[in-house]
Design a protein around this motif. Structure first.
Motif, mmCIF file in Angstrom:
data_model
loop_
_atom_site.group_PDB
_atom_site.id
_atom_site.type_symbol
_atom_site.label_atom_id
_atom_site.label_comp_id
_atom_site.label_asym_id
_atom_site.label_seq_id
_atom_site.Cartn_x
_atom_site.Cartn_y
_atom_site.Cartn_z
ATOM 1 N N LYS A 243 7.655 -8.035 19.209
ATOM 2 C CA LYS A 243 8.762 -8.334 20.117
ATOM 3 C C LYS A 243 8.294 -9.377 21.121
ATOM 4 C CE LYS A 243 11.954 -6.288 23.394
ATOM 5 N NZ LYS A 243 12.230 -5.166 24.267
ATOM 6 N N ASP A 244 9.035 -10.456 21.235
ATOM 7 C CA ASP A 244 8.706 -11.548 22.166
ATOM 8 C C ASP A 244 7.261 -11.995 21.946
ATOM 9 O OD1 ASP A 244 11.314 -11.375 23.244
ATOM 10 O OD2 ASP A 244 10.666 -9.812 24.647
ATOM 11 N N THR A 245 6.368 -11.667 22.874
ATOM 12 C CA THR A 245 4.951 -12.039 22.734
ATOM 13 C C THR A 245 4.067 -10.808 22.594
ATOM 14 O OG1 THR A 245 4.643 -12.044 25.136
ATOM 15 C CG2 THR A 245 5.263 -14.155 24.090
ATOM 16 N N THR A 246 4.671 -9.668 22.290
ATOM 17 C CA THR A 246 3.940 -8.410 22.217
ATOM 18 C C THR A 246 3.426 -8.159 20.804
ATOM 19 O OG1 THR A 246 5.334 -7.515 23.966
ATOM 20 C CG2 THR A 246 4.086 -5.926 22.656
ATOM 21 N N SER A 247 2.129 -7.939 20.693
ATOM 22 C CA SER A 247 1.522 -7.613 19.393
ATOM 23 C C SER A 247 1.751 -6.149 19.049
ATOM 24 C CB SER A 247 0.006 -7.854 19.448
ATOM 25 O OG SER A 247 -0.277 -9.211 19.601
ATOM 26 N N ARG A 248 1.747 -5.856 17.755
ATOM 27 C CA ARG A 248 1.813 -4.465 17.295
ATOM 28 C C ARG A 248 0.493 -3.789 17.697
ATOM 29 N NH1 ARG A 248 4.833 -2.640 13.018
ATOM 30 N NH2 ARG A 248 4.949 -4.773 12.247
ATOM 31 N N VAL A 249 0.593 -2.640 18.339
ATOM 32 C CA VAL A 249 -0.590 -1.875 18.741
ATOM 33 C C VAL A 249 -0.357 -0.400 18.453
ATOM 34 C CG1 VAL A 249 -1.218 -3.525 20.569
ATOM 35 C CG2 VAL A 249 0.122 -1.490 21.147
#
Length: 182
Positions: free
Chosen positions: A96-102
């Motif tokens: 999402k946007d600039t959020t990496s999967r964590v």
């Protein structure tokens, strides 16, 4: 909370499987801070001592100084606002946007327990996670001390096997009674 001694639990779920697959599929990987200093990954082949950077004898390394194709695939174990695992793969696995999967450790999301100390990123062996997920691991324990980080995989408890039925053995014949009167 201080991380002098801490065991974190990461559950195997769809996001962790996706993170492992992403790291396996990428041909380039993002370096950790430590890898910026390591001559094995630097374009110039020189290992830089952090003490030299602090003494201003050397400039602090930048990601452009690293040959990203030399960085081995890994899962990045990150401690900042929470403790989580993410792919080292480049391009990043954006959800999402600039959020990496964590995947956060149980109880250690940004809204969970606070851990003091410096933030860090540590590269963890991708093959360890891939192999154990394939073998049916349900969680990973990452133990953090001041000196080391260690990992173990957790598997479902196996039900003990019921005892195998014993084959029916023929009953021994009853001894013959001696004839009376003899």
């Amino acid at each position: 909370m201080n991380i002098e001694h801490l065991t974190l639990v990461f559950r195997v779920n769809d996001d962790l499987r996706a993170i492992v697959k992403h790291a396996q599929a990428c041909t380039q990987h993002l370096p950790t801070y430590d890898q910026l200093f390591d001559g094995r990954y630097r374009k110039d082949g020189r290992t830089i001592a952090i003490e030299d950077c602090l003494a201003k004898k050397e400039p602090f390394p930048k990601s452009e100084d690293v040959d990203v194709e030399k960085i081995p695939p890994a899962l990045h174990f990150v401690k900042d606002r929470g403790c989580y695992l993410m792919s080292s793969g480049s391009p990043r696995d954006i959800v999402k946007d600039t959020t990496s999967r964590v995947v956060y450790a149980d109880g250690f999301s940004p809204d969970g327990e606070w851990i003091g100390g410096d933030d860090f990123v540590q590269a963890l062996d991708l093959a360890f996670f891939a192999k154990n997920i394939e073998a049916g691991a349900t969680a990973f324990h990452i133990r953090v001390t001041e000196e080391a980080i260690s990992m173990s995989a957790m598997f479902p408890r196996r039900q003990p096997m019921p005892p195998a039925p014993m084959p029916a053995a023929p009953m021994p014949a009853a001894p013959k009674k001696p004839a009376r009167g003899k």
